[in-house]
Design an enzyme around this catalytic site. Structure first.
Site, mmCIF file in Angstrom:
data_model
loop_
_atom_site.group_PDB
_atom_site.id
_atom_site.type_symbol
_atom_site.label_atom_id
_atom_site.label_comp_id
_atom_site.label_asym_id
_atom_site.label_seq_id
_atom_site.Cartn_x
_atom_site.Cartn_y
_atom_site.Cartn_z
ATOM 1 N N GLU A 257 0.860 -1.157 -0.124
ATOM 2 C CA GLU A 257 -0.164 0.074 -0.034
ATOM 3 C C GLU A 257 0.882 1.510 -0.197
ATOM 4 O O GLU A 257 1.645 1.476 1.063
ATOM 5 C CB GLU A 257 -0.577 0.021 1.503
ATOM 6 C CG GLU A 257 -1.852 -0.595 1.858
ATOM 7 C CD GLU A 257 -2.825 -0.263 1.122
ATOM 8 O OE1 GLU A 257 -3.452 0.574 1.091
ATOM 9 O OE2 GLU A 257 -3.364 -1.611 0.814
ATOM 10 N N CYS A 296 -3.427 7.929 3.779
ATOM 11 C CA CYS A 296 -3.234 7.562 2.401
ATOM 12 C C CYS A 296 -4.512 7.569 1.454
ATOM 13 O O CYS A 296 -4.007 7.564 0.258
ATOM 14 C CB CYS A 296 -2.827 5.868 2.402
ATOM 15 S SG CYS A 296 -4.031 4.930 3.579
HETATM 16 P P1 NDP Z 1 8.550 4.925 4.483
HETATM 17 O O1 NDP Z 1 8.409 4.130 3.417
HETATM 18 O O2 NDP Z 1 9.775 5.511 4.844
HETATM 19 O O3 NDP Z 1 8.314 3.956 5.983
HETATM 20 C C1 NDP Z 1 7.331 2.923 6.080
HETATM 21 C C2 NDP Z 1 7.665 1.998 6.882
HETATM 22 O O4 NDP Z 1 8.803 1.374 6.225
HETATM 23 C C3 NDP Z 1 8.013 2.380 8.160
HETATM 24 O O5 NDP Z 1 7.660 1.336 9.093
HETATM 25 C C4 NDP Z 1 9.606 2.208 7.931
HETATM 26 O O6 NDP Z 1 10.192 1.936 9.150
HETATM 27 C C5 NDP Z 1 9.735 1.126 7.189
HETATM 28 N N1 NDP Z 1 10.924 1.252 6.262
HETATM 29 C C6 NDP Z 1 11.635 2.247 5.789
HETATM 30 N N2 NDP Z 1 12.964 1.616 5.099
HETATM 31 C C7 NDP Z 1 12.887 0.105 5.253
HETATM 32 C C8 NDP Z 1 13.699 -0.856 5.161
HETATM 33 N N3 NDP Z 1 14.891 -0.658 4.258
HETATM 34 N N4 NDP Z 1 13.535 -2.138 5.391
HETATM 35 C C9 NDP Z 1 12.377 -2.190 6.298
HETATM 36 N N5 NDP Z 1 11.577 -1.268 6.737
HETATM 37 C C10 NDP Z 1 11.570 -0.243 6.126
HETATM 38 O O7 NDP Z 1 7.270 5.794 4.565
HETATM 39 P P2 NDP Z 1 6.710 6.940 5.877
HETATM 40 O O8 NDP Z 1 5.944 6.248 6.620
HETATM 41 O O9 NDP Z 1 8.131 7.538 6.257
HETATM 42 O O10 NDP Z 1 6.240 7.809 5.044
HETATM 43 C C11 NDP Z 1 6.781 8.565 3.586
HETATM 44 C C12 NDP Z 1 5.938 8.717 2.779
HETATM 45 O O11 NDP Z 1 5.207 7.635 2.254
HETATM 46 C C13 NDP Z 1 4.752 9.734 3.189
HETATM 47 O O12 NDP Z 1 5.289 11.023 3.068
HETATM 48 C C14 NDP Z 1 3.746 9.361 1.932
HETATM 49 O O13 NDP Z 1 4.412 10.010 0.818
HETATM 50 C C15 NDP Z 1 4.125 8.022 2.003
HETATM 51 N N6 NDP Z 1 2.866 7.243 2.710
HETATM 52 C C16 NDP Z 1 1.882 6.706 1.873
HETATM 53 C C17 NDP Z 1 0.940 6.106 2.539
HETATM 54 C C18 NDP Z 1 -0.132 5.112 1.456
HETATM 55 O O14 NDP Z 1 -0.675 4.061 1.935
HETATM 56 N N7 NDP Z 1 -0.316 5.758 0.403
HETATM 57 C C19 NDP Z 1 0.851 5.855 3.836
HETATM 58 C C20 NDP Z 1 1.964 6.421 4.659
HETATM 59 C C21 NDP Z 1 2.847 6.979 3.822
HETATM 60 P P3 NDP Z 1 11.079 3.419 9.988
HETATM 61 O O15 NDP Z 1 10.227 4.393 10.108
HETATM 62 O O16 NDP Z 1 11.684 2.854 10.874
HETATM 63 O O17 NDP Z 1 12.071 3.708 9.007
#
Ligand code: NDP
Length: 673
Positions: A257, A296
């Protein structure tokens, strides 16, 4: 004082000692918590899930697992105020937290209820009917679903620390698969508090739930084809994870997602003064400001007929001017803060990118003073959206939307498609043709589409609310994944297997009788036997009776059903389906019951319905009929008092041809009663 967040692995709390990431409050920037997974043994966590959690969950039936989900929901519900207090620091207002916390608990309740009502008291699911595969009927197939024997790794976004975790947890636990859940670090303290409650409730078996506060270390390196990764977050991270060598090599199921530029389309019929126009303005303003736009499913692209552009802009400006960000702890605050200052910087950066194709119609990008992550709504306007790209691809994850005019309905559809796949779109029209053109134009690009008008607006759950019974996910840019959608979400964690064999063997394995399997006639009528004593396949073969013309006429006059096929020989003969007058289908059903019923009081409590009813051959006056009644399935003990029994009923004529077939559903008393 900031808290050190603990992870929960191998049924112990793990306290890190170094490698911390500070987590600031969205309100005032003070460090509220610190997270690290340095020193955590991820291989042991996976082993524990596979060796302890999985077997314990798989030993339970769906109904037992559903019972645990309900108990957890009740437990959290009684303690949710504590979560509310903790969650204010994420910038969320009480209304935002209601979506996250109560929404998450509601999803647990919903899955508990579906598990109890829609799944059997079994450990596997039968999908669909028997597939006949041979002429003589000795070779058949049936699809079954069994839980994967691996582990579900849930990786969540920062915006819904409770709901995001619980909406994944509920279907997975119901499926019988253990979970390792990892919240986004930015709001992990809320998820940790929620997990702490679940663990202390003692409801889940050991190993069923593990929790990681911080990075995932080498967890993903050790995933196998029996595991599932369910991810919510950015497209960049999703791509990185999908291409992770272990995930691609082992074909690990990957549900994503991610970024989604959801659209709202105002129909050309919905001009100012129509209820749909007002509904549209209200919905767009609400979606921009709830959770400070960090949803989202929020509306990012606002499509309006060119003629309405000015009016819509003015109406939205007026509505957005009322959304002044403030301290989320105060009841009067309508809009809280973004999750962090880093998030706010990302939003400002995204707006700057969008400004290469759009201008700001309302709001400003200069950041207010102070340590919090407050940010007021920004409405952009793109004059030539068909030629633009960024407004369809850059997601400013905050209170930011772009208004775009369209000239024709085809153009509106083209614009929506330029988002390349979204979680949800909403359409505002009271015109059937407009609704038709838009829906069939955009449906393939969405997991959910909402048509809002004056008839449903009052009760509508809104553009932005994913619901447990509905699919949440979307193609393309939205990640290509699907979550929830009722039992569909449970089945993502199970393997579908086509099981082939003899009818006897398939019936024995699936505990559901199928035609061609043994059907022994019992000396005692099965209606005299209680739920426990009934055996799959036990059969009643009734004597036959003749259906006379006087029976048909009596039935017609008695019920009032004097349809010509039963009462008018000439008209009936002209009907290509009938040889002449025929018996009512309902008469056949009634006579069938008259043939197979055992009338004395006994353990059979009630007939509560028929399923899969088909009338396969007409019954003419003078024909005779007999019935075979077989115990098909008794996989649902609904309560300590009674269980649900499904009977296979087949009605034959004097030539042994099937004239009707159906499943009869009854409740039978249990021994305990
Ligand atoms: P990220 O993709 O940075 O993080 C999402 C999850 O993935 C977090 O739990 C993060 O952990 C984890 N993660 C990041 N890198 C890794 C990795 N290499 N290995 C395993 N896990 C990882 O998204 P954010 O939540 O920071 O949001 C950033 C952007 O994502 C938002 O600005 C938005 O644009 C989009 N977003 C979209 C959504 C949707 O459903 N459409 C929902 C939420 C966000 P950690 O926090 O520890 O880095």
């Amino acid at each position: 004082m900031s808290t050190i967040l603990k992870s929960y692995v191998e049924d112990r709390w793990f306290t890190p000692e170094s490698g911390f990431a500070d987590i600031p409050s969205a309100i005032d920037g003070r460090v509220v918590a610190r997270a690290s997974t340095k020193g955590l043994d991820f291989v042991a966590a996976l082993r524990h899930a596979r060796e302890v959690g999985g077997p314990a969950l798989r030993a339970l039936t769906f109904h037992e697992r559903a019972g645990m989900l309900k108990a957890i929901a009740v437990y959290l519900n009684e303690r949710k105020e504590e979560l509310y207090q903790i969650a204010f620091d994420t910038g969320a207002t009480r209304r935002d937290n209601w979506i996250d916390i109560d929404g998450g608990i509601g999803t647990l309740f919903a899955y508990a209820s579906r598990g109890k009502k829609e799944l059997p008291s079994e450990r596997f699911v039968i999908e669909g009917e028997t597939e006949p595969l041979s002429k003589a009927g000795t070779f058949v197939a049936r699809h079954i679903l069994t839980p994967l024997i691996g582990v579900a790794v849930h990786i969540n976004a920062f915006n819904f620390p409770c709901w995001g975790m619980l909406e994944k947890l509920a279907p997975t636990i119901l499926a019988g698969v253990p979970v390792i859940t990892k919240p986004a670090t930015a709001t992990a303290y809320v998820a940790e508090a929620c997990v702490r409650m679940i663990i202390e409730s003692g409801i889940l078996p050991k190993g069923a739930l593990q929790f990681i506060a911080g990075s995932t270390g080498d967890l993903l390196d050790h995933l196998t084809g029996q595991d599932v990764v369910s991810f919510t977050g950015s497209a960049d991270t999703s791509e990185k994870l999908r291409n992770h060598p272990a995930i691609s090599r082992n074909a690990v199921r990957f549900i994503a997602e991610r970024d989604s530029l959801n659209a709202a389309v105002l129909g050309p019929d919905a001009g100012p003064g129509t209820p749909e126009f007002d509904i549209f303005v209200k919905e767009v303003a609400r979606e921009m400001t709830v959770k400070a736009g960090q949803k989202c499913t929020a509306i990012r692209r606002v499509l309006v007929p060119r003629a309405q552009e000015e009016t819509v802009t003015e109406a939205l400006k007026a509505a957005l001017a009322k959304a002044v960000p403030g301290n989320p702890r105060l009841d009067e605050t309508r809009m809280g803060a973004l999750a962090s200052r880093a998030q706010r910087e990302a939003v400002v950066e995204a707006i700057e990118e969008l400004r290469s194709e759009a201008e700001i119609a309302f709001g400003r990008v200069d950041i207010p003073d102070g340590e919090g992550a407050f940010f007021a709504p920004v409405l952009l306007r793109c004059d030539e959206p068909l030629k633009a790209n960024k407004v369809h691809s850059v997601e400013a994850f905050g209170p930011v939307s772009t208004l775009m005019p369209y000239d024709t309905l085809d153009e509106a559809v083209e614009l929506v498609k330029k988002g390349e796949g979204s979680l949800v779109a909403s359409v505002y029209t009271y015109d059937a043709d407009v609704a038709d053109a838009l829906i069939f134009g955009i449906a393939p690009y969405h997991g959910r589409v909402l048509v809002l008008d004056r008839d449903c607006a009052k009760e509508s759950t809104g553009h932005g609310s994913p619901l447990p019974g509905l699919v949440h996910g979307g193609p393309g840019r939205a990640g290509g994944g699907e979550e929830m959608g009722g039992l569909r979400g449970v089945f993502h964690y199970m393997q579908r297997t086509a099981l082939q064999g003899s009818p006897d063997r398939i019936a024995q394995i699936t505990r559901r009788w199928t035609k061609g399997a043994a059907a022994p006639v019992t000396p005692e009528h099965p209606f005299k036997r209680n739920y426990e004593a009934l055996k799959i396949g036990e059969t009643v073969q009734t004597p036959s009776r003749t259906v006379g013309l006087e029976d048909i006429e009596h039935f017609a006059h008695f019920t009032g059903d004097k349809f010509y096929a039963h009462m008018d020989e000439e008209a009936a003969s002209a009907n290509p389906f009938f040889p002449g007058r025929v018996a009512h289908g309902y008469l056949i059903l009634s006579f069938a019951a008259g043939l197979f019923v055992d009338p004395a009081p006994g353990p059979l409590l009630a007939n509560y319905g028929l399923e899969n009813l088909r009338f396969l051959k007409p019954v003419s006056p003078g024909d005779s009929m007999r019935v075979r009644l077989t115990v098909k399935d008794k996989r649902a003990a609904r309560s300590p008092e009674y269980g649900e029994v499904r009977w296979d009923v087949e009605v034959f004529n004097q030539n042994d041809e099937t004239v009707a077939r159906y499943d009869l559903l009854t409740m039978s008393a249990r021994t305990a009663a």
